[in-house]
Design a protein around this motif. Structure first.
Motif, short mmCIF file in Angstrom:
data_model
loop_
_atom_site.label_atom_id
_atom_site.label_comp_id
_atom_site.label_asym_id
_atom_site.label_seq_id
_atom_site.Cartn_x
_atom_site.Cartn_y
_atom_site.Cartn_z
N TRP A 383 9.71 0.29 -10.40
CA TRP A 383 8.28 -0.56 -11.24
C TRP A 383 8.56 -1.51 -12.62
CZ3 TRP A 383 5.45 2.08 -8.84
CH2 TRP A 383 5.10 3.37 -8.31
N CYS A 392 5.59 3.03 -20.52
CA CYS A 392 5.29 3.85 -19.93
C CYS A 392 5.77 4.89 -20.43
CB CYS A 392 6.86 3.28 -19.19
SG CYS A 392 8.30 5.08 -19.79
N TYR A 408 6.95 -0.02 -18.75
CA TYR A 408 8.66 -0.10 -17.39
C TYR A 408 9.20 -1.22 -17.29
CZ TYR A 408 6.60 4.78 -16.10
OH TYR A 408 6.37 5.58 -15.64
N THR A 581 6.19 16.90 -8.76
CA THR A 581 5.12 15.79 -8.94
C THR A 581 3.95 16.45 -8.01
OG1 THR A 581 6.28 14.36 -8.19
CG2 THR A 581 4.15 13.29 -7.80
N THR A 587 -0.21 11.56 -10.04
CA THR A 587 0.39 10.32 -9.24
C THR A 587 -0.02 9.24 -10.23
OG1 THR A 587 -2.60 10.14 -10.49
CG2 THR A 587 -1.89 11.20 -7.72
N GLU A 588 0.03 7.89 -9.15
CA GLU A 588 0.90 6.82 -9.85
C GLU A 588 -0.10 6.13 -11.55
OE1 GLU A 588 1.39 3.16 -7.94
OE2 GLU A 588 2.76 4.17 -6.82
N ALA A 589 0.00 6.20 -12.92
CA ALA A 589 -0.76 5.26 -13.75
C ALA A 589 -1.66 6.52 -14.12
CB ALA A 589 -1.36 4.46 -13.10
N ASN A 614 6.87 8.71 -10.68
CA ASN A 614 5.37 8.68 -10.97
C ASN A 614 5.16 7.54 -12.01
OD1 ASN A 614 5.18 10.48 -8.63
ND2 ASN A 614 5.74 11.78 -10.09
N MET A 615 5.56 6.60 -12.28
CA MET A 615 5.23 5.14 -13.54
C MET A 615 4.00 5.72 -14.31
SD MET A 615 3.91 1.74 -12.17
CE MET A 615 2.42 1.81 -12.56
#
Length: 1616
Positions: A383, A392, A408, A581, A587-589, A614-615
């Protein structure tokens, strides 16, 4: 006692009589509650009006405004899931037995599904009357489900019947912050009459909701006065609205009142609304309690009217204790000696698990997603390089404004920089300080998650192991020392910290950070980018796939306060992130709001680790912002449209309190609200209440996801977020009673004591869970049994760092089936959570292993007890979350202690009321007694870094007596049920059988004697004194003729110089003049009594011989103290009157004092007899000196006040006086050439004889040192002994104590002044008590350096009937010491034990028996002789026995028994005097001077002083010794009994704030060592306990002062 409900009924007499019998049976436990109710309703059923009901059950309705009462809604079947947890056969068997009662219910669904109007009515609000109900219809600020609060209120209402009659503790004003007059007198405890509608003017309970919110508990307290036979259908647990009305029906159905004669109720309060209630069939009520006011006369147990306040309180206490306790358990006794504590018998009716053995539950498969990174560092690299601009972490300042956004990219570059610097910039190239695999500490404040995150990932990249800990704020933080031990054991030498934190650490004057207590030496390294060097272009961290190396160590604080480090490997770290997770559907973002501590536990796992995988974007809310603005996290959820929030129930609770100020809240973006402490019993109510309020703001029910976690097993279970709002969460309504036995049951019997638990979701993906028995081998539980949850998974901790033994017990557990086979080849990990796996694989947690308290074999959870305490008028009184519950071990069982911080504005009355009601609530709901409830001022309990209470530190403070509570309530009477059985006195065996028994068993009869006076050959001079002179007056005349200038007396003043002296002729001439004065000025006849009121000195001696010369009988009296005439003069007056003195001789100074104005205020000065002033003597000699016609005539009277407060004068004849002097002369080898130093009061007993008589008889010189002079010069006595090279000296215990305390630190300077005690061969303490061995030993030890030989110090023993029975003397063996079993002594037996064995008591022999004295030990009741080493009364026969008591009442029966007793068997001819002291004789291996074996006499204590408690005999000094040891601030202690209550008075040397610390410690030590419950603890100032001239405590004076309320105590605690 007639019931109020029956009063109006015409019940036949026989029915009433039968009812009374039933009551009695119930109170004594001969009949069960159910049986009682059945029989009772049968008896009065015919006489009761029957209310018509639909189903035959009586219904309770309150008369409110029309249309308000809503009928009770029965359970809808859709809301019940019956758990199928047994095989069919078992089910059938149970069904037939239990009437088809399911084992436990789960309610799926919440009542929000109901339309608004069908909701339960909010009729009687359970909010306290001090808080207005909120108009929003929300719940008020409660942790626990309403149900619980109502259960508590109902329980309290029930207790209103069984009136709590405990007197309020009394406190000195200086201890009370807010002085309200009511706090100092017992409250007027009349209950308001039934129909009195007292509405207070400022009624704060004004109803605001449309239904009218009437205060629940007052309503109940008036409504429920009865036990009913009606049963109502089982209770529903509402989550919205208040289920009070339904609750009430249950309460009405179940309440049972014990109608014992009700002692006064201390917990009454006036009710604000008068409500009439239709009583259901069979209801009973108790009459109002009699009124105990302050001024009203009441009677004691003996029927004596008492008007004092203290006695009224004690009487209240006695009444409380008379109420029957729980049914007694079976007791055991093995040997008569052994007081065995009761063995707890298992309750035959206790619930037992009946389900099948459980099966391990598997979580779903951990699905591997292709793009999951191979390690967390790889994710960060990915990331940081792909999306460097992605946010982040956003940190907030205390105003809630974003302070800083960490992207990040920045996280990646800064972490690399930190990694490079850790590895290459610490130490030298050849010797780096930190290598991969080493441990480093992370010390970051809670408001700086960005710096922490950078440092944490820096460590991961550098492959060093971070150990995140709290910032040490001071050198003595709570628990900080244990953290230091953890760092030391992990070998930490470097601590990473932020710039701001580094500046804030405590510094020494040189600017260095000091070493914290218990910490290793650390190098502090600041991780801010500007302080670090840039890594070279070619340097990259080595990023490899996750392996079994340790990734980080999370600290965990144990129950006892010790800190352990749980190691988490890199593969576990990664797998845990993957499991979270998958379970949370991250999920991402996504944006996540985190309120939790990011350094450990759920906050770390979600907000630092899984988020990076997972950013995700984390919005971190610091604790400091939450304190300022509790709504901040909700505002951030709205602002950032966050999908997930991680909170604790506290944060939800705070938001509820503050939500009214907020208009535009919208929580519809949330798909998951993770409740980190969802496993706590009180989290369910926060969840319910939060949902109730915020549902209208877009919050969906399925969003709330409680989870359970532990440092060892990481996340144990979490509720999954669903899109399906129809699937309601699981609920368990469990019987609290069943839980205490570890069994899951639905409670249909007692609706009050249920625990409502919510599920914490399913087992984690990839994990297997089972529950095992909490103690013993890890055997699988049954399906209806509570056990410790165990998990088998990759994503868990692997060990406690450096502790292989503990690791094995926790991380390598192999659960077994009942056949003993392990269920898996892989080890499981104990999570420390207690719970079970319910239907559908839902996990339920009911408590923690750390919070478990096992009281009398039943398990109670600290959190449950906290919840109950908080449900008692919760908001008003104590700070929420500032309450500690723990157990202490007293008398071989755990005892529950509750410590809470009270609000500063609460009055004494409030606190006492609150405490009493907490006790009642816990008793009703948990059926367990609270041993001690302590309230401390706000903000004084030790805190953990995030503001919670540091439990082990609090417990430590409690145990060492440094908690400084402001209120304490102890209830040992209800809790301690395992005391030994009270001793039953056996019918005495006849004395003849005892004698025969002793002969058969080879025991000699316990008798002994000193040397025979006839056989001892003196020198010529001594023989002359013995044979020619029968009277002391003749001896003096002979000495005046033969050795006129021989010095007899030397009196020293406080400077150690000679104040006065007398030779033989001076004394003779002075005595002659006094005799002339008595005859001429006093016109006295032979035999008239003369009181001699002189200070200790020469005048007293001359006056004594003057009386003998004139034929008068002298009585020595201590003069009144000029500074304290009011208390000392009445004693003088009393002795003068009782002794029938015709004349009073004294000095000019005292003469004026006796006639002064102050004296007139204390006594009637007109009734003094003739007062003669001997400072002005006539110059002539008497015509002749009186010679008595018969040696048995009275020589003098000896008056003394005994320790029991009795004034007794004994008659000493001339023959006895001469025999006494001769006996002492022989024992101490006294000759004219000898010098003896005497530091004693010369008014009675041996002190008087040594001061006035012995020198004249033996011719030795007496150096007289008045003890009062030692107050100005403590070294006076010892300096005199050294200066005059004295070999024999006599003193009292008070003198010895004064020297020990006053000269303890001065031995070096005394040595320098030439003090030398090496010539002393006997230093005798003159006493009438058991030798104080601790004092004599410390005196010997202290002055050993000054040459004092330890053998020299010994004691004497005398009493009223014989002023000296034993005295060590010069020749013969040293005094011996034996150790006896204190428990056997209580049974009047002597059992010798080894030194240091438990319950051992050292006893020193009281000196050698004087010549001419015979002693026998007799049974005080049967008067039969006893055997060697048996405890009995010491009887004495000797020529110097007193001849009787001198009384004006002619009470001859008393005298004849004490002075002329005969044995009932054996030698029935000898006439003995009874000393009134218990002791025993023991023949030792040593030999006397005459070659015979030496008999040692051991004095145990006075019969008058001994206390009969629980059928056993206790000596006050033993209990006092234990109490003085209990706390450093206790300087002195005295105990006495009053109406069978043990009262302990302690003198406090310290601040008044320490007074209440002593109450639990005193209670504990007396229970532990003496098996006695202290009834009253009185804390007083130094010097309050009265001491007589011999240094003995005047316990009866103290008792009288206490009962007359004259002690001005700092604090009085009445133990319940």
């Amino acid at each position: 006692m007639a019931d109020r409900s029956l009063e109006g009924m015409a019940l036949p007499l026989e029915v009433r009589a039968r009812l009374a019998e039933l009551e009695l049976e119930l109170s004594e436990g001969d009949i069960t509650q159910k049986g009682y109710e059945k029989k009772r309703s049968k008896l009065i059923g015919a006489y009761l009006p029957q209310p018509p009901t639909a189903n035959g059950a009586a219904v309770v309705r309150c008369r409110l405004q029309p249309g308000e009462g809503v009928p009770r809604r029965p359970f809808r079947s859709a809301h019940i899931g019956v758990c199928d947890i047994r095989e069919a056969a078992a089910r059938e068997r149970a069904a037939s037995a239990a009437g088809n009662r399911p084992l436990f219910y789960f309610r799926f669904g919440v009542d929000q599904a109901l339309p608004q109007e069908r909701r339960a009515p909010v009729t009687p609000s359970s909010a306290s009357r001090y808080h207005r109900r909120r108009s929003s219809g929300s719940r008020d600020e409660r942790y626990r489900s309403d149900v619980h609060t109502e259960a508590v209120q109902a329980a309290l209402a029930k207790h209103k019947e069984r009136k709590m009659a405990v007197p309020m503790p009394s406190k000195r004003r200086s201890l009370v912050v807010q002085t309200s007059m009511d706090a100092y007198t017992p409250p007027d405890t009349s209950s308001g009459s039934e129909d009195e509608g007292s509405v207070q003017g400022d009624s704060q309970g004004t109803p605001t909701s449309s239904q009218g919110s009437i205060n629940m508990e007052h309503w109940i307290s008036q409504a429920i006065h009865g036990s009913t036979t009606s049963t109502t259908s089982s209770s529903s647990t509402q989550s919205g609205g208040s289920g009070a009305a339904h609750r009430l029906a249950d309460v009405m159905a179940q309440t049972h009142i014990e109608n014992h004669s009700a002692p006064p109720d201390v917990t009454t309060y006036t009710s604000e609304h008068s409500i009439q209630v239709e009583r259901p069939q069979g209801s009973t009520t108790s009459r109002t309690a009699p009124k105990y006011g302050n001024a009203e006369l009441m009677e004691t147990g003996d029927g004596v009217p008492v008007s004092s306040r203290v006695s009224a309180k004690i009487q209240q206490l006695v009444n409380t204790l008379k109420r029957p306790k729980r049914p007694p358990l079976r007791e055991f006794f093995v040997d008569d000696f052994e007081e065995l504590l009761e063995v707890q018998q298992p309750d035959p009716n206790q619930p037992k698990p009946e389900g099948a053995q459980m099966l391990a539950t598997r979580g779903e498969q951990l699905g591997v997603v292709t793009n999951w990174p191979p390690s967390l560092e790889a994710a960060l690299q990915r990331w940081g390089t792909i999306s460097p601009k992605a946010p982040c972490l956003t940190t907030m300042d205390t105003n809630g404004k974003p302070l800083y956004i960490l992207t990040y990219g920045k996280l990646w570059t800064r972490s690399m920089k930190v990694a490079y610097n850790i590895l290459h910039k610490l130490g030298t190239k050849q010797e780096p300080m930190v290598r991969p695999g080493d441990r480093v500490a992370l010390v970051f404040p809670n408001n700086d998650p960005a710096a922490f995150m950078v440092a944490f990932y820096g460590c991961l990249l550098a492959e060093v192991v971070p150990v995140p800990i709290e910032v040490p704020l001071t050198r003595k933080d709570a628990g900080s020392q244990q953290i230091g031990f953890l760092l030391g054991s992990c070998g930490v030498t470097v601590a990473l910290t932020s710039d701001a934190c580094h500046k804030g650490l405590p510094k020494s004057p040189t600017g260095e950070i000091p070493q914290f207590k218990g910490w290793p030496k650390l190098l502090w390294f600041v991780t801010e980018s500007k302080h670090l060097s840039k890594p070279p272009r070619d340097w990259f961290p080595h990023i490899k796939d996750a392996n079994n190396d340790t990734a980080y160590i999370e600290y965990k604080t144990c129950k006892d306060g010790s800190v352990l480090g749980v190691t988490v490997t890199r593969i576990a770290l990664l797998t845990h992130c993957q499991a979270l997770t998958q379970a949370c559907g991250y999920t991402e973002a996504e944006t996540i709001v985190n309120v939790l501590d990011f350094k450990k536990d759920v906050g770390l796992w979600h907000g630092i680790l899984t988020s990076v995988m997972n950013m995700m974007h984390v919005i971190s809310i610091p604790y400091s912002l939450m304190k300022v603005n509790p709504l901040s996290w909700i505002q951030k959820v709205c602002q950032y449209k966050a999908k997930v929030a991680c909170v604790k129930s506290r944060d939800m609770h705070w938001a509820l309190v503050a939500h009214r100020d907020q208009r535009d809240v919208n929580l519809s973006s949330l798909r998951m609200l993770i409740v980190a402490d969802g496993a706590n019993p009180w989290s369910i109510s926060s969840c319910d209440a939060f949902l109730n309020v915020f549902q209208s703001k877009g919050l969906r029910q399925e969003v709330i996801c409680p989870c359970a976690s532990s440092p060892e097993a990481l996340t144990v279970a979490i509720r999954r977020p669903t899109d399906d709002s129809n699937q309601p969460p699981g609920r368990g309504v469990l019987s609290m009673h069943g839980l205490t036995y570890g069994v899951i049951r639905v409670d249909s019997e007692e609706k009050l004591s249920v625990l409502t638990v919510q599920d914490v979701g399913l087992v984690m993906p990839g994990a297997i869970m089972c529950s095992v028995k909490p103690d013993g081998i890890p055997q699988l539980c049954r399906t209806d049994e509570i056990g410790e949850l165990c998990v088998c998974a990759v994503a868990t901790g692997t060990s406690y760092y450096g502790l292989s033994g503990m690791t094995k017990n926790t991380f390598e557990v192999f659960p077994m089936t009942s056949s003993g086979a392990p269920i898996s080849e892989y080890p499981f990990i104990r999570t420390g959570l207690l719970g079970f796996v319910g239907p559908g694989g839902l996990v339920f947690v009911v408590g923690k292993m750390d919070g478990l308290m096992v009281v009398s074999g039943r398990r109670h959870n600290a959190d449950d007890i906290v919840a109950t305490a908080l449900a008692v008028e919760p908001m008003k009184f104590v700070y929420r979350g500032r309450i500690a519950v723990f157990s202490v071990t007293v008398l071989h069982d755990e005892r529950i202690v509750i410590v809470a911080e009270q609000r500063p504005d609460s009055t004494e009355e409030d606190s006492f009321q609150w405490m009493s009601r907490v006790l009642q609530a816990i008793d009703s709901i948990h059926q367990v007694g609270v041993y001690c409830l302590a309230l401390v001022p706000a903000n004084t309990l030790p805190k953990t870094p995030l503001g919670g209470i540091h439990l082990s530190e609090t417990k430590q403070l409690f145990l060492e007596g440094s908690l400084h509570p402001c209120n304490v309530l102890m209830c040992p009477h209800t809790c301690v049920t395992n005391l030994p059985k009270p001793r039953q006195k056996q019918p005495e065996i006849g004395p003849a059988s005892v004698m025969v028994g002793n002969l058969v068993s080879g025991k000699r009869i316990a008798q002994a004697s000193g040397r025979d006076l006839g056989q001892i050959e003196d020198n010529d001079q001594a023989r002359k004194v013995r044979t020619e002179f029968l009277f002391l007056s003749e001896v003096l005349q002979w000495r005046a003729q033969t050795t006129p200038d021989h010095l007899l007396y030397t009196l020293l003043n406080c400077r150690g110089t000679i104040a006065n002296s007398l030779t033989c002729v001076q004394l003779h001439k002075r005595a002659e003049k006094i005799a002339v004065m008595l005859m001429e000025r006093g016109h006295l006849q032979d035999g008239d009594h003369v009181a001699l009121v002189y200070p200790p000195g020469i005048d007293l001696i001359a006056a004594f011989y003057g009386c003998l010369y004139a034929g008068c009988v002298p009585i020595t009296v201590r003069p009144p103290h000029p500074q304290n005439i009011a208390t000392t003069l009445p004693t003088v007056k009393m002795i003068v009157e009782v002794s029938r003195s015709a004349c009073l001789m004294t000095t000019q100074l005292i003469c004026k004092l006796l006639r002064s104005r102050e004296a007139a205020a204390a006594v009637d000065v007109r009734t003094w007899p003739l007062i003669l002033d001997t400072d002005d003597l006539p110059k002539k000699r008497p015509a002749q000196i009186y010679k008595p016609s018969n040696p048995d005539m009275l020589a003098y009277l000896d008056f003394s006040v005994s320790t029991t407060g009795m004034l007794a004068g004994v008659k000493m004849s001339h023959a006895a006086t001469s025999a006494f002097c001769r006996s002492i002369k022989l024992q101490c080898e006294l000759y004219p050439s000898r010098e003896v130093a005497i530091c004693l009061d010369p008014y009675c007993g041996l002190g008087f004889v040594l001061w006035c008589l012995c020198s004249v008889y033996s011719g030795h010189q007496s150096i007289l040192i008045p003890p009062s002079e030692l107050e100005t010069n403590p070294a006076l006595w010892l300096l005199a002994v050294s200066q005059y090279k004295v070999r024999d000296t006599f003193c009292s215990y008070s003198v010895m104590e004064l020297c020990t305390k006053g000269l303890g630190s001065q031995t070096e300077s005394l040595k320098a002044r030439g003090l030398d005690l090496s010539r002393v061969r006997t230093c005798v303490v003159v006493a009438e008590e058991r030798p104080r061995i601790a004092l004599t030993q410390s005196f010997s030890k202290l002055f050993k350096d000054l040459g004092l030989h330890p053998r020299a110090v010994s004691t004497s023993f005398g009493c009223r009937v014989n002023l000296a029975i034993c005295l060590q003397g010069t020749s013969g063996p040293d005094p011996t010491t034996v150790y006896v079993d204190m428990r056997a002594l209580r049974h009047d037996r002597v059992r010798l034990v080894e030194r240091g064995s438990p319950h051992s008591l050292p006893l020193m022999e009281s000196g050698k028996i004087l010549p001419g004295v015979r002693i026998i030990i007799a049974n005080p009741e049967t008067k039969g002789p006893l055997g060697d080493s048996h405890l009995g009364e010491i009887w004495v026969h000797s020529a110097h026995n007193a001849s009787g008591y001198f009384t004006i009442y002619g009470d001859e029966s008393l005298q004849s028994d004490h002075f002329n007793s005969r044995l009932s068997f054996g030698d029935t001819q000898t006439i003995w005097a009874r000393t009134g002291y218990l002791g025993f004789l023991r023949r030792t291996e040593l030999t006397d001077a005459n070659g015979e074996r030496h008999d040692a006499l051991y004095v145990v204590g006075a019969l008058d002083e001994a206390m009969e408690l629980r059928g056993m005999r206790y000596h006050p000094i033993d209990i006092e010794t234990s109490v003085i040891r209990a706390h450093k601030s206790v300087t002195e202690c005295a105990v006495f009994t009053w109406t069978n209550l043990l009262v302990v008075v302690v003198e406090l040397d310290g601040s008044e704030q320490e007074a209440l610390d002593l109450v639990p410690l005193v209670t504990n030590v007396v229970l532990e060592e003496h098996y006695l419950i202290v009834g009253v603890v009185v804390v007083v100032d130094i010097g309050v306990i009265p001491i007589n001239s011999r240094g003995e405590k005047q316990r009866m004076h103290l008792r009288d002062g206490f009962l007359a309320d004259q002690l001005d105590p700092i604090y009085v605690a009445y133990n319940m």
